[in-house]
Design an enzyme around this catalytic site. Structure first.
Site, short mmCIF file in Angstrom:
data_model
loop_
_atom_site.label_atom_id
_atom_site.label_comp_id
_atom_site.label_asym_id
_atom_site.label_seq_id
_atom_site.Cartn_x
_atom_site.Cartn_y
_atom_site.Cartn_z
N THR A 175 0.71 -1.35 -0.06
CA THR A 175 0.23 0.07 0.33
C THR A 175 1.22 0.99 -0.21
O THR A 175 1.58 1.12 0.83
CB THR A 175 -1.15 0.25 1.55
OG1 THR A 175 -1.59 -0.68 1.14
CG2 THR A 175 -1.64 1.25 1.64
N GLY A 229 -5.11 -4.94 7.16
CA GLY A 229 -6.15 -4.15 7.45
C GLY A 229 -6.54 -4.04 8.12
O GLY A 229 -7.88 -3.44 8.89
N1 ASP Z 1 -3.25 -2.48 5.03
C1 ASP Z 1 -3.56 -2.49 3.25
C2 ASP Z 1 -5.36 -3.55 3.45
O1 ASP Z 1 -5.01 -4.27 4.23
C3 ASP Z 1 -3.28 -3.64 3.48
C4 ASP Z 1 -1.33 -2.78 3.04
O2 ASP Z 1 -0.89 -2.30 3.69
O3 ASP Z 1 -0.99 -3.41 1.43
O4 ASP Z 1 -5.63 -3.72 2.03
#
Ligand code: ASP
Length: 308
Positions: A175, A229
């Site tokens: 992300t 997440g």
């Molecule tokens: N936090 C993001 C999610 O759960 C994933 C990430 O941080 O790459 O979609």
């Protein structure tokens, strides 16, 4: 009269097993170059006195185009091999926020999130409707194949071959996010992601949820999260950091570290970037590494990825 603020910008390109053994050579260099480009784009705006909201959007747009990261082009694939993108943006001056989930055709999900914030009466739009809103408002559309890289297809196939129980826990969370304070002292945060490899059932993570993966409040801090997440959602992690600062007088990075420790206690992993009302911005992470970068008005500049 309050003294003029110095601007500050912090970026992340995700967290996870980012170690010198696993992420090195060309891959590490490409990620570093991508972070540098995004940092330059956001820093140039802030140095010229542009609002923090514009700077975080500009930096995240650059990261969305960078194939090294799991956002926009280079996003991970769902179990059905589709692209479903999530993003959010928030301005700390008025608590204005916009977000989208499960977008498939809009080239820059962060810009779509901003359009939701500024050109609709809503905060969060999802799936087909969000893409339709983008089309109605003239935002650039692409074939969803444009987002897809062969490497992401290979990662999906590898994960699916490991069986139903296999999930993305070992892989990087790529992300992207940006937080900024502008010269007027206003804060903003933005986050954009493809979510988790092999996600199913319309799964939405923390990134587009205001207060979970993204939050900005001029009274406290701007925050963007990366990691597990589901755990960030349960803790309302980004808002929790802001609340500790606003209500308990914590320092931004101490609050970020405390909340990351709670993420760990609940079995999650990842990191956050944060910038407060004064001082340089920074990060806290409990994963082995996090792609991260920062710059500020007093000449500070840093790009890093491995653990300390
Ligand atoms: N936090 C993001 C999610 O759960 C994933 C990430 O941080 O790459 O979609």
């Amino acid at each position: 009269m309050a003294p003029p603020q110095s601007w500050s910008l912090v970026l992340h390109g995700g967290s996870g097993r980012i170690t010198p053994e696993l992420v090195a050579g060309d891959g590490a260099e490409a990620a570093r170059r991508g972070l540098a480009r995004a940092l330059d784009a956001g820093a140039a705006l802030l140095a010229a006195g542009t609002p923090a909201l514009d700077a975080v959007e500009a930096a995240v747009r650059v990261l969305e185009e960078e194939p090294s990261f799991n956002a926009g082009r280079g996003a991970v694939l769902t179990a059905e091999g589709r692209i479903e993108l999530d993003a959010a943006i928030m301005g700390g001056a008025t608590l204005a926020a916009g977000a989208v989930a499960g977008v498939t055709r809009t080239r820059h999900p962060v810009t779509l999130a901003r359009a939701v914030m500024e050109r609709s009466p809503h905060v969060l739009l999802a799936r087909d409707g969000a893409d339709r809103f983008a089309l109605d408002h003239g935002l650039e559309q692409v074939d969803s194949a444009w987002f897809e890289l062969p490497e992401r297809r290979r990662q999906l196939e590898e994960l699916l071959a490991r069986g139903d129980a296999a999930f993305d826990a070992d892989l990087k969370y790529g992300t992207v996010g940006a937080v900024a304070r502008d010269a007027a002292g206003h804060l903003a945060a933005a986050t954009s992601t493809g979510g988790l490899t092999a996600k199913r059932w319309g799964r939405v993570g923390d990134s587009p949820l205001v207060g979970a993966g993204t939050y900005a409040d001029d009274r406290a801090v701007a925050v963007s999260c990366t990691g597990t997440g589901e755990v960030f959602i349960r803790l309302a992690a980004a808002h929790e950091i802001a609340a500790r600062i606003r209500l308990a007088g914590a320092a931004p990075l101490a609050a970020a570290e405390a909340v990351m420790a709670e993420v760990g206690r609940l079995g999650g992993t990842g990191g956050v970037i944060a910038v407060g009302r004064d001082g340089p911005g920074g990060w806290a992470f409990i994963s082995p590494g996090m792609f991260r970068a920062r710059a500020d008005g007093s000449g500070g500049r840093e790009i890093a990825m491995y653990g300390a």
